[in-house]
Design an enzyme around this catalytic site. Structure first.
Site, PDB file in Angstrom:
ATOM      1  CG  ASP A 206      -2.013  -1.029   1.155  1.00 28.54           C
ATOM      2  OD1 ASP A 206      -1.943  -1.879   0.248  1.00 28.54           O
ATOM      3  OD2 ASP A 206      -2.925  -1.017   1.998  1.00 28.54           O
TER       4      ASP A 206
ATOM      5  CE  LYS B 158      -1.756  -1.708  -3.886  1.00 23.93           C
ATOM      6  NZ  LYS B 158      -1.833  -2.461  -2.651  1.00 23.93           N
TER       7      LYS B 158
HETATM    8  N1  ASP Z   1      -2.255  -3.607   3.378  1.00 26.93           N
HETATM    9  C1  ASP Z   1      -1.117  -4.419   3.036  1.00 26.93           C
HETATM   10  C2  ASP Z   1       0.134  -3.596   3.281  1.00 26.93           C
HETATM   11  O1  ASP Z   1       0.360  -2.651   2.592  1.00 26.93           O
HETATM   12  C3  ASP Z   1      -1.211  -4.883   1.639  1.00 26.93           C
HETATM   13  C4  ASP Z   1       0.014  -5.532   1.054  1.00 26.93           C
HETATM   14  O2  ASP Z   1       0.974  -5.856   1.669  1.00 26.93           O
HETATM   15  O3  ASP Z   1       0.021  -5.738  -0.157  1.00 26.93           O
HETATM   16  O4  ASP Z   1       0.894  -3.917   4.164  1.00 26.93           O
END
Ligand code: ASP
Length: 436
Positions: free
Chosen positions: A159, A236
């Site tokens: 993220d 992203k």
């Molecule tokens: N919410 C998670 C993070 O950013 C998603 C991921 O790892 O892809 O840690």
């Protein structure tokens, strides 16, 4: 029977083996050996048999990987994110608790490419990353590269991966070797786990001639190749696609295949050298991004002034507009109190450094095209001087925090903000880079 148990589900048509997942309404959900979950309508189930008990939240089996001493030494730093998740068979969700060894166990082939040293300074989802975490990482990476590592692979949640790649780009001065920042959009329990290929391509990147921070992730939605994208020019752009990370306003540095083939796409990068990396980690935390939108209330800026903020990135519309009420002869029914101009002026008068970045992400801001843009520019807000900026808002935020950590002098900070320091402002816009 409880979630996590190994079971055999019999329907009239077939017998399916797998791990029992938490119930989902009228479906029995089991995780198949290939990692995919299958839901079977309870009405169709003839019999469920337990084969053996599961451990609930199980540990991943990690065989000690035999390192090959003659391969280039690369330090593997694990921080968290989907790439380091376990399935929790009690809730059916995934949670971040893998040790670096467990992550490596998903990709044993890495040991044929690089000689790995593992480190795990902390574990966190990327949405919980803090400035202190960034400082810790920058120091650790500099220490590793200055004591013999040929490169660093950093695993991280996706993220905010692009914030971390940008912050490390600024904090690591004279970066002499490759630092690959890697995540995964799908967890290791799934057949579509993308972390394996990302890690292999990152390992090849770490053996290359690049010096700098790059995000190394899937280039397309299949397991074809990865792109290495400059840490300050990447974002992203999709919640779940495996090729979510795209270069913005420039081409990727390189295309990388799992067999080690690397095709340079963008020649504009520093080469590996013997310089010593310096971790310059001072960062002003009182910096924020403020987004402009129709109807946005500019008095939010007063809150930042009152709370001791030192810098703001205004995410303005397209070329860098803020609401002014000065956009025509009779500017609709614009309520003058909603103009951002006096608030921005006030912030600058109080000594805050205010920088413009665009909501469009692509393209440059430009303060002179419209009258109302000129009004915004006249406040003293930074648009870039001779070189109108094409910095991403997140990168502008990270850069401003870092710059204000290095100097308290507003003029000096302004000079640093308009100068390209780590490839964050391009000289020429390449038309091919749009929606690459
Ligand atoms: N919410 C998670 C993070 O950013 C998603 C991921 O790892 O892809 O840690």
């Amino acid at each position: 029977m409880k979630p996590g148990d190994h079971v055999q589900v019999k329907t009239k048509k077939e017998t399916i083996k797998g791990i029992l997942m938490p119930q989902q309404g009228s479906f029995v959900v089991i995780k198949l050996k290939n990692g995919y979950n299958m839901g079977i309508d309870k009405k169709k189930v003839v019999k469920i048999k337990k084969i053996k008990s599961g451990k609930g939240i199980g540990k991943i089996k990690t065989k000690k990987v035999k390192q090959k001493k003659d391969l280039p030494k690369v330090t593997f730093i694990a921080t968290g994110g989907t790439i380091g998740t376990h399935v929790d068979y009690k809730t059916g969700g995934v949670f971040m608790c893998r040790t670096p060894e467990e992550i490596l166990a998903t990709t044993p082939k890495l040991a044929n490419i690089i000689n790995i040293k593992t480190l795990s300074p902390f574990t966190t989802a990327s949405e919980d990353m803090s400035i202190d975490n960034y400082k810790k990482l920058a120091k650790l990476i500099a220490d590793e590269l200055n004591s013999g590592a040929q490169g660093v692979i950093l695993t991280h949640g996706t993220d905010t991966l692009h914030y971390t790649s940008a912050v490390l780009s600024f904090m690591l001065e004279d970066l002499n070797k490759p630092v690959a920042v890697v995540g995964a959009q799908r967890s290791p329990d799934r057949g579509s786990f993308d972390g394996k290929m990302n890690l292999i391509c990152a390992a090849h990147f770490c053996k290359s001639d690049f010096a700098g921070v790059a995000i190394v992730m899937h280039g397309s939605s299949s397991d074809e190749f990865c792109y290495a994208i400059r840490g300050t020019k990447c974002r992203k752009m999709h919640t779940s696609r495996r090729d979510a990370f795209r270069p913005i306003n420039e081409l990727p540095l390189a295309k990388i295949w799992t067999d080690g083939k690397i095709k340079i796409i963008n020649e504009n990068f520093d080469k590996r050298s013997d310089k010593k990396v310096v971790a310059k980690t001072k960062f002003e935390k009182k910096v924020a991004i403020v987004k402009v939108f129709p109807g946005s209330d500019p008095s939010i800026i007063d809150w930042y002034i009152k709370n001791g903020y030192k810098g703001l990135v205004i995410e303005g519309t397209a070329l860098g507009h803020v609401p002014t009420g000065e956009s025509g002869t009779k500017a609709g029914k614009f309520n003058k109190k909603m103009s951002w101009i006096p608030y921005i002026k006030k912030a600058i008068d109080k000594g805050l450094v205010v920088v413009m970045a665009s909501t469009t992400l692509y393209g440059r801001i430009h303060p002179f095209v419209y009258r109302n843009l000129r009004l915004a520019h006249d406040t003293g807000m930074i648009y870039g001087e001779k070189l109108p900026s094409d910095m991403l808002p997140e990168v502008a935020y990270v850069k401003l925090g870092w710059v204000l950590g290095q100097t308290k002098d507003c003029e000096k900070a302004k000079e640093m903000m308009i100068k390209n320091l780590r490839g964050e402002i391009t000289k020429r816009s390449d038309a091919k880079s749009f929606l690459f």
